[in-house]
Design a protein around this motif. Structure first.
Motif, PDB file in Angstrom:
ATOM      1  N   VAL A   2       0.861  -1.182   0.000  1.00  0.00           N
ATOM      2  CA  VAL A   2       0.000   0.000   0.000  1.00  0.00           C
ATOM      3  C   VAL A   2       0.893   1.225   0.000  1.00  0.00           C
ATOM      4  O   VAL A   2       1.832   1.316   0.807  1.00  0.00           O
ATOM      5  CB  VAL A   2      -0.939   0.008   1.218  1.00  0.00           C
ATOM      6  N   VAL A   3       0.599   2.169  -0.890  1.00  0.00           N
ATOM      7  CA  VAL A   3       1.445   3.351  -1.041  1.00  0.00           C
ATOM      8  C   VAL A   3       0.573   4.584  -1.224  1.00  0.00           C
ATOM      9  O   VAL A   3      -0.602   4.483  -1.604  1.00  0.00           O
ATOM     10  CB  VAL A   3       2.389   3.211  -2.255  1.00  0.00           C
ATOM     11  N   PRO A   4       1.117   5.781  -0.978  1.00  0.00           N
ATOM     12  CA  PRO A   4       0.382   6.999  -1.339  1.00  0.00           C
ATOM     13  C   PRO A   4       0.104   7.030  -2.831  1.00  0.00           C
ATOM     14  O   PRO A   4       0.857   6.464  -3.640  1.00  0.00           O
ATOM     15  CB  PRO A   4       1.351   8.120  -0.927  1.00  0.00           C
ATOM     16  N   ALA A   5      -0.969   7.704  -3.199  1.00  0.00           N
ATOM     17  CA  ALA A   5      -1.364   7.742  -4.607  1.00  0.00           C
ATOM     18  C   ALA A   5      -0.234   8.236  -5.508  1.00  0.00           C
ATOM     19  O   ALA A   5      -0.051   7.741  -6.630  1.00  0.00           O
ATOM     20  CB  ALA A   5      -2.604   8.616  -4.771  1.00  0.00           C
ATOM     21  N   ALA A   6       0.537   9.190  -5.026  1.00  0.00           N
ATOM     22  CA  ALA A   6       1.623   9.743  -5.840  1.00  0.00           C
ATOM     23  C   ALA A   6       2.713   8.725  -6.127  1.00  0.00           C
ATOM     24  O   ALA A   6       3.495   8.889  -7.076  1.00  0.00           O
ATOM     25  CB  ALA A   6       2.227  10.960  -5.135  1.00  0.00           C
ATOM     26  N   ASP A   7       2.777   7.665  -5.332  1.00  0.00           N
ATOM     27  CA  ASP A   7       3.827   6.654  -5.494  1.00  0.00           C
ATOM     28  C   ASP A   7       3.363   5.416  -6.247  1.00  0.00           C
ATOM     29  O   ASP A   7       4.138   4.475  -6.420  1.00  0.00           O
ATOM     30  CB  ASP A   7       4.347   6.218  -4.119  1.00  0.00           C
ATOM     31  N   LEU A   8       2.105   5.392  -6.677  1.00  0.00           N
ATOM     32  CA  LEU A   8       1.568   4.173  -7.291  1.00  0.00           C
ATOM     33  C   LEU A   8       2.343   3.783  -8.546  1.00  0.00           C
ATOM     34  O   LEU A   8       2.772   2.632  -8.685  1.00  0.00           O
ATOM     35  CB  LEU A   8       0.086   4.371  -7.623  1.00  0.00           C
ATOM     36  N   ASP A   9       2.528   4.717  -9.460  1.00  0.00           N
ATOM     37  CA  ASP A   9       3.193   4.385 -10.717  1.00  0.00           C
ATOM     38  C   ASP A   9       4.615   3.887 -10.488  1.00  0.00           C
ATOM     39  O   ASP A   9       5.036   2.888 -11.081  1.00  0.00           O
ATOM     40  CB  ASP A   9       3.220   5.602 -11.646  1.00  0.00           C
ATOM     41  N   GLY A  10       5.370   4.572  -9.633  1.00  0.00           N
ATOM     42  CA  GLY A  10       6.751   4.173  -9.381  1.00  0.00           C
ATOM     43  C   GLY A  10       6.845   2.823  -8.698  1.00  0.00           C
ATOM     44  O   GLY A  10       7.729   2.016  -9.016  1.00  0.00           O
ATOM     45  N   THR A  11       5.940   2.558  -7.767  1.00  0.00           N
ATOM     46  CA  THR A  11       5.954   1.273  -7.070  1.00  0.00           C
ATOM     47  C   THR A  11       5.625   0.134  -8.022  1.00  0.00           C
ATOM     48  O   THR A  11       6.263  -0.928  -7.985  1.00  0.00           O
ATOM     49  CB  THR A  11       4.947   1.294  -5.904  1.00  0.00           C
ATOM     50  N   VAL A  12       4.630   0.350  -8.880  1.00  0.00           N
ATOM     51  CA  VAL A  12       4.291  -0.684  -9.869  1.00  0.00           C
ATOM     52  C   VAL A  12       5.457  -0.916 -10.817  1.00  0.00           C
ATOM     53  O   VAL A  12       5.792  -2.063 -11.153  1.00  0.00           O
ATOM     54  CB  VAL A  12       3.013  -0.288 -10.637  1.00  0.00           C
ATOM     55  N   ALA A  13       6.103   0.153 -11.251  1.00  0.00           N
ATOM     56  CA  ALA A  13       7.250   0.009 -12.157  1.00  0.00           C
ATOM     57  C   ALA A  13       8.381  -0.776 -11.502  1.00  0.00           C
ATOM     58  O   ALA A  13       9.011  -1.631 -12.146  1.00  0.00           O
ATOM     59  CB  ALA A  13       7.742   1.385 -12.593  1.00  0.00           C
ATOM     60  N   ASP A  14       8.646  -0.512 -10.232  1.00  0.00           N
ATOM     61  CA  ASP A  14       9.695  -1.251  -9.519  1.00  0.00           C
ATOM     62  C   ASP A  14       9.338  -2.726  -9.392  1.00  0.00           C
ATOM     63  O   ASP A  14      10.195  -3.608  -9.546  1.00  0.00           O
ATOM     64  CB  ASP A  14       9.916  -0.651  -8.133  1.00  0.00           C
ATOM     65  N   LEU A  15       8.076  -2.999  -9.083  1.00  0.00           N
ATOM     66  CA  LEU A  15       7.635  -4.387  -8.955  1.00  0.00           C
ATOM     67  C   LEU A  15       7.748  -5.123 -10.282  1.00  0.00           C
ATOM     68  O   LEU A  15       8.230  -6.263 -10.347  1.00  0.00           O
ATOM     69  CB  LEU A  15       6.194  -4.426  -8.448  1.00  0.00           C
ATOM     70  N   VAL A  16       7.325  -4.466 -11.357  1.00  0.00           N
ATOM     71  CA  VAL A  16       7.408  -5.090 -12.683  1.00  0.00           C
ATOM     72  C   VAL A  16       8.863  -5.393 -13.044  1.00  0.00           C
ATOM     73  O   VAL A  16       9.176  -6.469 -13.565  1.00  0.00           O
ATOM     74  CB  VAL A  16       6.754  -4.187 -13.739  1.00  0.00           C
ATOM     75  N   ALA A  17       9.767  -4.461 -12.765  1.00  0.00           N
ATOM     76  CA  ALA A  17      11.186  -4.686 -13.051  1.00  0.00           C
ATOM     77  C   ALA A  17      11.707  -5.893 -12.289  1.00  0.00           C
ATOM     78  O   ALA A  17      12.486  -6.701 -12.827  1.00  0.00           O
ATOM     79  CB  ALA A  17      11.993  -3.438 -12.694  1.00  0.00           C
ATOM     80  N   ALA A  18      11.279  -6.058 -11.027  1.00  0.00           N
ATOM     81  CA  ALA A  18      11.713  -7.215 -10.244  1.00  0.00           C
ATOM     82  C   ALA A  18      11.115  -8.505 -10.788  1.00  0.00           C
ATOM     83  O   ALA A  18      11.776  -9.563 -10.768  1.00  0.00           O
ATOM     84  CB  ALA A  18      11.306  -7.023  -8.782  1.00  0.00           C
ATOM     85  N   LEU A  19       9.896  -8.446 -11.307  1.00  0.00           N
ATOM     86  CA  LEU A  19       9.242  -9.652 -11.817  1.00  0.00           C
ATOM     87  C   LEU A  19       9.877 -10.158 -13.100  1.00  0.00           C
ATOM     88  O   LEU A  19       9.899 -11.377 -13.347  1.00  0.00           O
ATOM     89  CB  LEU A  19       7.751  -9.376 -12.049  1.00  0.00           C
ATOM     90  N   VAL A  20      10.378  -9.255 -13.937  1.00  0.00           N
ATOM     91  CA  VAL A  20      10.978  -9.690 -15.207  1.00  0.00           C
ATOM     92  C   VAL A  20      12.468  -9.940 -15.078  1.00  0.00           C
ATOM     93  O   VAL A  20      13.107 -10.368 -16.051  1.00  0.00           O
ATOM     94  CB  VAL A  20      10.694  -8.675 -16.338  1.00  0.00           C
ATOM     95  N   ALA A  21      13.043  -9.713 -13.896  1.00  0.00           N
ATOM     96  CA  ALA A  21      14.484  -9.891 -13.731  1.00  0.00           C
ATOM     97  C   ALA A  21      14.938 -11.346 -13.782  1.00  0.00           C
ATOM     98  O   ALA A  21      15.955 -11.655 -14.406  1.00  0.00           O
ATOM     99  CB  ALA A  21      14.942  -9.234 -12.425  1.00  0.00           C
ATOM    100  N   PRO A  22      14.238 -12.304 -13.156  1.00  0.00           N
ATOM    101  CA  PRO A  22      14.713 -13.699 -13.208  1.00  0.00           C
ATOM    102  C   PRO A  22      14.613 -14.268 -14.613  1.00  0.00           C
ATOM    103  O   PRO A  22      13.824 -13.787 -15.445  1.00  0.00           O
ATOM    104  CB  PRO A  22      13.751 -14.435 -12.253  1.00  0.00           C
ATOM    105  N   PRO A  23      15.383 -15.320 -14.908  1.00  0.00           N
ATOM    106  CA  PRO A  23      15.244 -15.987 -16.201  1.00  0.00           C
ATOM    107  C   PRO A  23      13.804 -16.437 -16.419  1.00  0.00           C
ATOM    108  O   PRO A  23      13.128 -16.885 -15.481  1.00  0.00           O
ATOM    109  CB  PRO A  23      16.187 -17.187 -16.081  1.00  0.00           C
TER     110      PRO A  23
END
Length: 260
Positions: free
Chosen positions: A198-219
């Protein structure tokens, strides 16, 4: 669906950046209220995914993720396309087949090859809540609320919501949330496992982007095998799950060492 391609149908907008597809409910003036056209468009997105897509991000344009069904669909009168009145006048077999088609717009979000992430702000009510629950992961803003009011309206959650909710929060909590139709705020959603973060509304896009980057990092092979194991663990008996882990690990080892 090629990178950068943009489609808009049934108030659903899609775009792609490499292995990531973003699906946006694009009806902000109606709080992204859904219709059968929305569900058909969502199902078409799932059908169009190729093997290179690894993550799907589901969003709602504007101040709410989705306020649920379009109000016009609640009309008991005949002639409202996709409305409850028309659906209730079909035979049991016809009505169930119609709903099966609606469910297809939700169930693909748990497809084996992808991990789906819902970015939820504002309200996620009824069909909106079920769409968020259909995803593997949820990032919520601190003002977000999920609600399943169907039982209080004389209906039931029928867009894959019950199985996904029980998986996430367990039997007794799911029973209480569904029968009372009460709102589940972001803080509670995080505490009971509905929200990953859960994040402030202003942080939603950045948090999702960070999560997506972590999800595509493994082989990709390891990621998909692991996701499949986590999904099957919900239903498998321990011995069956142990066997699934063994088989998946051997497949990974054979690929890594160039074996059989």
């Amino acid at each position: 669906m090629s990178s950068g391609e943009l489609e808009n149908d049934g108030w659903v907008r899609t775009s792609r950046d490499g292995a990531v597809v973003t699906v946006t409910l694009d009806r902000p003036d109606q709080l992204n209220a859904q219709t059968p056209a929305t569900w058909a468009a969502l199902a078409a997105v799932g059908d169009a995914l190729d093997d290179d897509v690894r993550v799907v991000v589901l969003r709602g344009e504007g101040r709410s993720f989705s306020a649920g069904l379009d109000r016009s669909l609640f009309s008991p009168e005949p002639g409202v396309a996709g409305g409850l009145g028309d659906l209730g006048r079909l035979s049991a077999e016809e009505a169930q087949e119609r709903i099966r088609g609606y469910q297809a717009g939700f169930r693909w979000l748990r497809s084996p090859a992808i991990v789906s992430v819902a970015a939820v702000q504002g309200h996620a009510i009824g069909a909106g809540a079920q769409l968020a629950l259909a995803c593997d992961l949820r990032v919520m803003t601190d003002d977000a609320q999920l609600r399943l009011p169907e039982a209080t309206l004389g209906l039931v959650p029928d867009l894959t919501g019950t199985s996904n909710l029980v998986e996430l929060v367990g039997y007794s909590r799911a029973m209480e949330i569904c029968l009372t139709g009460r709102a589940v705020g972001a803080a509670e959603a995080h505490a009971i496992g509905l929200a990953n973060v859960v994040v402030p509304a202003a942080d939603l896009d950045g948090t999702v982007a960070d999560l997506v980057a972590a999800l595509v990092a493994p082989p990709v092979g390891a990621s998909r095998e692991t996701a499949a194991l986590v999904r099957s663990a919900v239903r498998n008996a321990p011995d069956v799950q142990d066997a699934a882990e063994r088989a998946a690990q051997v497949r990974r080892l054979h690929e890594l060492v160039g074996g059989r």
